[in-house]
Scaffold this motif. Sequence first.
Motif, PDB file in Angstrom:
ATOM      1  N   GLU A   1       0.054  -1.194 -10.012  1.00 31.57           N
ATOM      2  CA  GLU A   1      -1.389  -1.450 -10.009  1.00 31.57           C
ATOM      3  C   GLU A   1      -1.995  -1.392  -8.613  1.00 31.57           C
ATOM      4  OE1 GLU A   1      -1.611  -5.278 -11.776  1.00 31.57           O
ATOM      5  OE2 GLU A   1      -0.806  -4.649 -13.716  1.00 31.57           O
ATOM      6  N   CYS A   2      -1.177  -1.024  -7.604  1.00 31.24           N
ATOM      7  CA  CYS A   2      -1.672  -0.985  -6.230  1.00 31.24           C
ATOM      8  C   CYS A   2      -2.334   0.355  -5.945  1.00 31.24           C
ATOM      9  CB  CYS A   2      -0.521  -1.201  -5.249  1.00 31.24           C
ATOM     10  SG  CYS A   2       0.129  -2.883  -5.259  1.00 31.24           S
ATOM     11  N   ASP A   3      -3.362   0.325  -5.119  1.00 31.25           N
ATOM     12  CA  ASP A   3      -4.049   1.562  -4.766  1.00 31.25           C
ATOM     13  C   ASP A   3      -3.558   2.153  -3.449  1.00 31.25           C
ATOM     14  OD1 ASP A   3      -5.068  -0.264  -2.998  1.00 31.25           O
ATOM     15  OD2 ASP A   3      -7.153  -0.103  -3.669  1.00 31.25           O
ATOM     16  N   PHE A   4      -2.642   1.450  -2.749  1.00 31.52           N
ATOM     17  CA  PHE A   4      -2.190   1.955  -1.462  1.00 31.52           C
ATOM     18  C   PHE A   4      -0.852   2.677  -1.537  1.00 31.52           C
ATOM     19  CE2 PHE A   4      -1.051  -2.571  -1.673  1.00 31.52           C
ATOM     20  CZ  PHE A   4       0.324  -2.532  -1.462  1.00 31.52           C
ATOM     21  N   ILE A   5      -0.224   2.713  -2.727  1.00 35.17           N
ATOM     22  CA  ILE A   5       1.044   3.434  -2.878  1.00 35.17           C
ATOM     23  C   ILE A   5       1.326   3.609  -4.356  1.00 35.17           C
ATOM     24  CG2 ILE A   5       2.634   1.467  -2.987  1.00 35.17           C
ATOM     25  CD1 ILE A   5       4.420   3.084  -0.977  1.00 35.17           C
ATOM     26  N   ASP A   6       2.059   4.683  -4.705  1.00 38.35           N
ATOM     27  CA  ASP A   6       2.510   4.864  -6.082  1.00 38.35           C
ATOM     28  C   ASP A   6       4.028   4.916  -6.081  1.00 38.35           C
ATOM     29  OD1 ASP A   6       3.376   7.534  -5.463  1.00 38.35           O
ATOM     30  OD2 ASP A   6       1.337   8.251  -5.799  1.00 38.35           O
ATOM     31  N   MET A   7       4.613   4.932  -7.263  1.00 38.55           N
ATOM     32  CA  MET A   7       6.060   4.830  -7.358  1.00 38.55           C
ATOM     33  C   MET A   7       6.779   6.020  -6.727  1.00 38.55           C
ATOM     34  SD  MET A   7       7.716   2.219  -8.381  1.00 38.55           S
ATOM     35  CE  MET A   7       7.360   0.595  -9.075  1.00 38.55           C
ATOM     36  N   ASP A   8       6.231   7.225  -6.873  1.00 34.75           N
ATOM     37  CA  ASP A   8       6.875   8.395  -6.267  1.00 34.75           C
ATOM     38  C   ASP A   8       6.886   8.279  -4.747  1.00 34.75           C
ATOM     39  OD1 ASP A   8       7.449   9.578  -8.688  1.00 34.75           O
ATOM     40  OD2 ASP A   8       5.618  10.778  -8.735  1.00 34.75           O
ATOM     41  N   ARG A   9       5.762   7.882  -4.185  1.00 34.39           N
ATOM     42  CA  ARG A   9       5.692   7.721  -2.727  1.00 34.39           C
ATOM     43  C   ARG A   9       6.562   6.559  -2.273  1.00 34.39           C
ATOM     44  NH1 ARG A   9       6.697   8.256   1.395  1.00 34.39           N
ATOM     45  NH2 ARG A   9       5.533   8.023   3.336  1.00 34.39           N
ATOM     46  N   LEU A  10       6.622   5.510  -3.073  1.00 33.41           N
ATOM     47  CA  LEU A  10       7.461   4.370  -2.737  1.00 33.41           C
ATOM     48  C   LEU A  10       8.932   4.771  -2.703  1.00 33.41           C
ATOM     49  CD1 LEU A  10       7.681   1.353  -2.180  1.00 33.41           C
ATOM     50  CD2 LEU A  10       7.708   0.961  -4.639  1.00 33.41           C
ATOM     51  N   GLU A  11       9.349   5.585  -3.666  1.00 36.62           N
ATOM     52  CA  GLU A  11      10.735   6.049  -3.696  1.00 36.62           C
ATOM     53  C   GLU A  11      11.059   6.867  -2.451  1.00 36.62           C
ATOM     54  OE1 GLU A  11      13.813   8.539  -6.589  1.00 36.62           O
ATOM     55  OE2 GLU A  11      11.711   8.257  -7.179  1.00 36.62           O
ATOM     56  N   GLU A  12      10.147   7.741  -2.066  1.00 34.17           N
ATOM     57  CA  GLU A  12      10.340   8.539  -0.847  1.00 34.17           C
ATOM     58  C   GLU A  12      10.444   7.635   0.379  1.00 34.17           C
ATOM     59  OE1 GLU A  12       7.155  11.287  -0.534  1.00 34.17           O
ATOM     60  OE2 GLU A  12       7.619  12.339  -2.411  1.00 34.17           O
ATOM     61  N   LEU A  13       9.590   6.618   0.440  1.00 36.89           N
ATOM     62  CA  LEU A  13       9.585   5.703   1.584  1.00 36.89           C
ATOM     63  C   LEU A  13      10.902   4.941   1.681  1.00 36.89           C
ATOM     64  CD1 LEU A  13       8.044   4.308   3.903  1.00 36.89           C
ATOM     65  CD2 LEU A  13       7.159   2.688   2.212  1.00 36.89           C
ATOM     66  N   VAL A  14      11.406   4.458   0.554  1.00 38.53           N
ATOM     67  CA  VAL A  14      12.667   3.716   0.550  1.00 38.53           C
ATOM     68  C   VAL A  14      13.819   4.604   0.999  1.00 38.53           C
ATOM     69  CG1 VAL A  14      14.367   2.570  -0.926  1.00 38.53           C
ATOM     70  CG2 VAL A  14      11.938   2.029  -1.168  1.00 38.53           C
ATOM     71  N   GLN A  15      13.885   5.819   0.473  1.00 41.10           N
ATOM     72  CA  GLN A  15      14.979   6.713   0.837  1.00 41.10           C
ATOM     73  C   GLN A  15      14.908   7.120   2.312  1.00 41.10           C
ATOM     74  OE1 GLN A  15      14.339   9.601  -2.495  1.00 41.10           O
ATOM     75  NE2 GLN A  15      16.483   9.219  -2.946  1.00 41.10           N
ATOM     76  N   GLU A  16      13.705   7.415   2.799  1.00 41.72           N
ATOM     77  CA  GLU A  16      13.545   7.784   4.198  1.00 41.72           C
ATOM     78  C   GLU A  16      13.908   6.621   5.119  1.00 41.72           C
ATOM     79  OE1 GLU A  16      10.088   9.403   7.300  1.00 41.72           O
ATOM     80  OE2 GLU A  16       9.577   8.957   5.204  1.00 41.72           O
ATOM     81  N   SER A  17      13.477   5.421   4.765  1.00 42.36           N
ATOM     82  CA  SER A  17      13.775   4.245   5.586  1.00 42.36           C
ATOM     83  C   SER A  17      15.265   3.951   5.596  1.00 42.36           C
ATOM     84  CB  SER A  17      13.005   3.029   5.057  1.00 42.36           C
ATOM     85  OG  SER A  17      11.621   3.243   5.100  1.00 42.36           O
ATOM     86  N   GLU A  18      15.895   4.049   4.432  1.00 38.92           N
ATOM     87  CA  GLU A  18      17.333   3.769   4.358  1.00 38.92           C
ATOM     88  C   GLU A  18      18.116   4.767   5.195  1.00 38.92           C
ATOM     89  OE1 GLU A  18      20.450   4.460   0.935  1.00 38.92           O
ATOM     90  OE2 GLU A  18      19.318   2.637   0.541  1.00 38.92           O
TER      91      GLU A  18
END
Length: 442
Positions: free
Chosen positions: A128-145
């Motif tokens: 329900e957030c407007d600053f991120i979606d699940m696809d972008r969140l997945e990319e962020l987690v993988q890149e950060s890890e």
Amino acid sequence: MLLRFGVVPMVVISSKEAAKQVLKSRDLETCSRPKLVANGLFTRNFKDIAFAQYGEDWREMKKLVGLELFNPKKHKFFRYIREEEGDLLVKKLSKSSQTQTLVDLRKAFFSFTAGIIFRVSFGQNFRECDFIDMDRLEELVQESETNVFSFAFTDFFPTGLGWLVDRISGQHSRIEKAFSKLTKFFQHVIDEELKIGQSQDHSNLVSSMLDMINRSTEYGSFKITSDHLIAMMTDIVLGGVNAGTITMIWTMTELTRHPRVMKKLREEIRATLGPNKERITEEDLEKVEYLKLVIKETFRLHPPGPFLLPRQVMSDIEIQGYHIPKNAHIKISTYAIGRDPKCWTNPEEFNPERFANTSINYKGQHYELLPFGAGRRSCPGMTLGITILELGLLNILYYFDWSLPNGMTIKDIDMEEDGALTIAKKVPLELIPTLPASLCIK
């Protein structure tokens, strides 16, 4: 095995006996963490739990997180969130079952796991957030890890040479960019939490720590700061979301490759829980014993991380008769131990029955199976992680049958691995869900 990277000696532990000595010895239990560049940046100079140096601050932070996130009362309180996310997972998959379309199980499991962890830990539903979606969140987690566990030359050549190589190679820039993206995301989360104001009930970790920061609370011997909060958010996201997702994917991969095991597990689940069950609840998790054996076997062959987080010895020590110098890094290979023929019969075979009638578990008392580590440095989120894992698998195995795409056979399943901290399945696992005639979706 003793290796040397630059000026830093590194010991790789690949036997159950040596792992036990490292993890159980009171002297070795107090090993600190090496101060690696990327780890320090992402955790605000080691103000988290996973990478913090051994000492009073680490002990107090571990107590704080145990009270505010992982205590049994809160685990029970958040049960409704986990079950709601299970319902949502089933509803999404039911749409694919109706059209007989392929499901990328990584995306399905990531959404399920992240949905639970973010609601429990951060108090927010990111769908329900407007600053991120699940696809972008997945990319962020993988890149950060990828970046938080990457090696910098500065870690092993702490002179001008290491600094220069990291900047010429672009490694320093990549780590900085990944850190900036993750920090920006966390700041959005914190800002959203602050909008709630004084009406919040401080039931999640973020709201509780923000309250302590605002009141200048001293916890133990130190004062909680925003750096502690962001460091702990990093631990939760990188330590919880991807590891759980990867384990569920490997479990479904092995079940698909072994129809006998899949059939036995599916039949036990449905016979035990009965037909037309409206919702899988956490009470059901204790009823299906074979699922626990399957998960143990998956942990053995596919531990979430091929190595436990490294330790740095604080004085000269001896392990299995070998001299280990002060400041050496110790890495325990859970991957090698899980496939050691000295510990396991036919170690490359996926055989959950090997755990029947044994006391071997993954809670840190048995050193041939260490997905969560052992001792003081074991994963504090183990109970939550196992609950999420069992609940997700139980939902998709009760409500759906699973098949490979047309024209594909078991021999065609690619088992290539990929990753650094965690070892993921490189090629996505895509299966077709089918709703059995005897069951209906709630």
